[in-house]
Design a protein around this motif. Structure first.
Motif, mmCIF file in Angstrom:
data_model
loop_
_atom_site.group_PDB
_atom_site.id
_atom_site.type_symbol
_atom_site.label_atom_id
_atom_site.label_comp_id
_atom_site.label_asym_id
_atom_site.label_seq_id
_atom_site.Cartn_x
_atom_site.Cartn_y
_atom_site.Cartn_z
ATOM 1 N N LEU A 98 0.858 -1.184 0.000
ATOM 2 C CA LEU A 98 0.000 0.000 0.000
ATOM 3 C C LEU A 98 0.894 1.233 0.000
ATOM 4 N N VAL A 99 0.778 2.075 -1.034
ATOM 5 C CA VAL A 99 1.685 3.216 -1.166
ATOM 6 C C VAL A 99 0.990 4.559 -0.963
ATOM 7 N N LYS A 100 -0.331 4.556 -0.816
ATOM 8 C CA LYS A 100 -1.073 5.797 -0.664
ATOM 9 C C LYS A 100 -2.141 5.596 0.404
ATOM 10 N N GLY A 101 -2.401 6.628 1.181
ATOM 11 C CA GLY A 101 -3.392 6.540 2.244
ATOM 12 C C GLY A 101 -4.806 6.392 1.715
ATOM 13 N N LEU A 102 -5.702 5.934 2.587
ATOM 14 C CA LEU A 102 -7.071 5.641 2.176
ATOM 15 C C LEU A 102 -8.048 6.773 2.446
ATOM 16 N N ILE A 103 -7.595 7.847 3.087
ATOM 17 C CA ILE A 103 -8.497 8.964 3.387
ATOM 18 C C ILE A 103 -8.959 9.598 2.077
ATOM 19 N N GLY A 104 -10.251 9.772 1.956
ATOM 20 C CA GLY A 104 -10.821 10.403 0.769
ATOM 21 C C GLY A 104 -11.112 9.441 -0.364
ATOM 22 N N THR A 105 -10.873 8.160 -0.164
ATOM 23 C CA THR A 105 -11.158 7.183 -1.220
ATOM 24 C C THR A 105 -12.559 6.621 -1.034
ATOM 25 N N ARG A 106 -13.041 5.942 -2.056
ATOM 26 C CA ARG A 106 -14.373 5.354 -2.005
ATOM 27 C C ARG A 106 -14.416 4.205 -1.007
ATOM 28 N N GLN A 107 -15.594 3.992 -0.426
ATOM 29 C CA GLN A 107 -15.769 2.960 0.594
ATOM 30 C C GLN A 107 -15.462 1.571 0.028
ATOM 31 N N ASP A 108 -15.901 1.292 -1.199
ATOM 32 C CA ASP A 108 -15.644 -0.043 -1.764
ATOM 33 C C ASP A 108 -14.166 -0.242 -2.081
ATOM 34 N N VAL B 59 -8.951 -2.890 -0.408
ATOM 35 C CA VAL B 59 -7.605 -2.848 0.175
ATOM 36 C C VAL B 59 -7.551 -3.729 1.425
ATOM 37 N N ARG B 60 -8.591 -3.668 2.261
ATOM 38 C CA ARG B 60 -8.642 -4.517 3.453
ATOM 39 C C ARG B 60 -8.704 -5.988 3.052
ATOM 40 N N GLY B 61 -9.421 -6.281 1.973
ATOM 41 C CA GLY B 61 -9.513 -7.651 1.474
ATOM 42 C C GLY B 61 -8.184 -8.182 0.990
ATOM 43 N N LEU B 62 -7.318 -7.282 0.549
ATOM 44 C CA LEU B 62 -5.968 -7.677 0.128
ATOM 45 C C LEU B 62 -5.044 -7.880 1.332
ATOM 46 N N ARG C 221 -5.822 -10.520 -8.846
ATOM 47 C CA ARG C 221 -5.398 -9.572 -9.886
ATOM 48 C C ARG C 221 -6.463 -8.516 -10.153
ATOM 49 N N GLY C 222 -7.729 -8.920 -10.137
ATOM 50 C CA GLY C 222 -8.818 -7.973 -10.335
ATOM 51 C C GLY C 222 -8.893 -6.959 -9.208
ATOM 52 N N MET C 223 -8.668 -7.423 -7.969
ATOM 53 C CA MET C 223 -8.677 -6.518 -6.825
ATOM 54 C C MET C 223 -7.542 -5.512 -6.931
ATOM 55 N N ILE C 224 -6.357 -5.997 -7.330
ATOM 56 C CA ILE C 224 -5.204 -5.105 -7.497
ATOM 57 C C ILE C 224 -5.483 -4.090 -8.599
#
Length: 59
Positions: free
Chosen positions: A9-19, A24-27, A45-48
């Motif tokens: 994970l190279v970027k924070g999750l603040i401001g991203t969509r809930q899904d 990311v949590r699923g990964l 691969r689809g999640m990535i």
């Protein structure tokens, strides 16, 4: 061990969509710079691909 992919994970999750946050949590990623080793399957691969702007595949 079968084929694996390391994802970071190279970027924070603040401001991203809930899904996208859920993906990311699923990964298995929690905070910035956390790394997860996953099996190389089409679903992973689809999640990535879905959150490609947040993650990086590490060799």
């Amino acid at each position: 061990m079968a084929n694996t992919i390391k994802v970071q994970l190279v970027k924070g999750l603040i401001g991203t969509r809930q899904d996208h946050r859920a993906t990311v949590r699923g990964l298995g990623l929690r905070r910035v710079n956390s790394v997860s080793v996953l099996e190389d399957t089409p679903s992973v691969r689809g999640m990535i691909n879905k959150v490609s702007y947040l993650v990086k595949v590490v060799s």
